[in-house]
Scaffold this motif. Structure first.
Motif, short mmCIF file in Angstrom:
data_model
loop_
_atom_site.label_atom_id
_atom_site.label_comp_id
_atom_site.label_asym_id
_atom_site.label_seq_id
_atom_site.Cartn_x
_atom_site.Cartn_y
_atom_site.Cartn_z
N ALA A 149 0.83 -1.21 0.00
CA ALA A 149 0.00 0.00 0.00
C ALA A 149 0.86 1.25 0.00
O ALA A 149 0.57 2.23 -0.71
CB ALA A 149 -0.94 -0.01 1.21
N VAL A 150 1.92 1.24 0.81
CA VAL A 150 2.82 2.39 0.86
C VAL A 150 3.43 2.65 -0.52
O VAL A 150 3.59 3.81 -0.94
CB VAL A 150 3.93 2.15 1.90
N ALA A 151 3.76 1.60 -1.24
CA ALA A 151 4.36 1.75 -2.57
C ALA A 151 3.42 2.46 -3.54
O ALA A 151 3.89 3.02 -4.55
CB ALA A 151 4.75 0.38 -3.12
N ARG A 152 2.12 2.47 -3.23
CA ARG A 152 1.13 3.10 -4.10
C ARG A 152 0.71 4.48 -3.60
O ARG A 152 -0.21 5.09 -4.16
CB ARG A 152 -0.09 2.19 -4.25
N ALA A 153 1.34 4.96 -2.54
CA ALA A 153 1.00 6.26 -1.96
C ALA A 153 2.15 7.23 -2.12
O ALA A 153 3.32 6.85 -1.97
CB ALA A 153 0.65 6.08 -0.48
#
Length: 318
Positions: A19-23
């Motif tokens: 998720a962090v990689a997409r934020a």
């Protein structure tokens, strides 16, 4: 850029990293594990630059801004306290802590230290839940709510074989209520506020943890029912009944199909398009709070209300 260290090497931590990689504006820089080899392997798997097996040194290194605490539930409070005392922001995997008193202490410490402590409850930040909130006025005065989350855990098979996996270990605050029951409880508090009273019961399994349970939560004008299980399966929809109509929700952890049925015979079904990994929305909220774009108090008050409800169901209220 918000630099994050992760604590824990389970699948939920891997999902968080995804998720962090997409934020935007946030990244995972370090993986912490007491097992150096496991930490290095996990860092490679999620694409983190490095790993560490010394949490105290990591928290005081000045090289991270925040930690994601994805360790067993019973370890959350102590690890969060250490991070806050070091001036590091804290993202706690749900449930934030086993007790409301522990979380209240973290909130006070974080406020004094000028950092954010936050519980990642993915469903309340999901666009599907926002759409449910938008539809509520259409059904008039709400009178009855029924939310549930039941999902058979393969680790219950280990319990049946005489083992005590972490998720079913009461010493680590394991059990169905902490793992799944907090989702419908959080949805209730998010949509309707804190209940005036809570009464519930749970089914105790061989490890001493709860495997399933149910509760009735009272509000000034409506009643809510909550059920949860890790030793059974349910496919029934979640429902909000009002005097003018009813809202059905397919999945309380990630609302994707929402049906609105009105008393006049009107029926509509909406399909909500969202990210495949809906943890991204809680990550974005956390990043905004860390940047000072909003006040974390409402998020923290929701967490406290849910933990108080958990304590009432468990019969451990102060």
């Amino acid at each position: 850029m918000i630099r994050v260290a992760t604590i824990g090497t389970s699948s939920i931590t891997e999902r968080f990293a995804g998720a962090v990689a997409r934020a935007d504006g946030i990244r995972v820089d370090v993986v912490f594990s007491r097992d150096a080899a496991r930490g290095a392997a996990f860092a490679e798997r999620i694409g983190a630059p490095r790993s560490s097996d010394d949490l105290d040194a990591l928290l005081r290194s000045g090289e991270i801004d925040a930690v994601y605490v994805g360790s067993p539930n019973g370890a959350h409070a102590a690890q969060a306290r250490d991070a806050i005392d070091a001036g590091v922001h804290v993202f706690l995997e749900k449930p934030a802590t086993p007790t409301s008193a522990e979380f209240a202490d973290l909130v006070a410490r974080a406020r004094a230290r000028g950092v954010v402590v936050f519980e990642g409850m993915r469903n309340v930040y999901d666009p599907g839940m926002a759409r449910v909130a938008e539809l509520l006025p259409r059904i008039g005065r709400v009178r009855l709510v029924s939310f549930g989350q039941s999902q058979y855990s393969a680790r219950y098979d280990l319990v049946l074989q005489g083992e005590t996996p972490n998720i079913f270990d009461p010493a680590l605050a394991g059990g169905a209520l902490f793992d799944l029951g907090v989702y419908p409880l959080s949805a209730l508090v998010h949509l309707f506020g804190e209940p005036t009273s809570v009464a519930g019961s749970t089914v105790t399994i061989a490890t001493g943890a709860d495997g399933a349970g149910a509760a009735v939560l009272a509000y000034p004008e409506h009643v809510a029912q909550v059920s949860f299980s890790k030793i059974g399966v349910s496919r029934r929809p979640n429902e909000i009944q009002g005097e003018l109509g009813t809202i059905e929700i397919d999945e309380i952890t990630a609302p994707r199909e929402i049906e609105l049925s009105l008393r006049d015979g009107t029926r509509t079904v909406e399909h909500v398009e969202t990210a495949s990994n809906n943890m991204v929305y809680e990550v974005l909220r956390f990043a905004a709070l860390v940047r000072g774009e909003d006040d974390p108090a409402p998020d923290q008050q929701r967490t406290l209300a849910v933990l108080r409800a958990v304590e009432a169901i468990r019969g451990t209220s102060a």
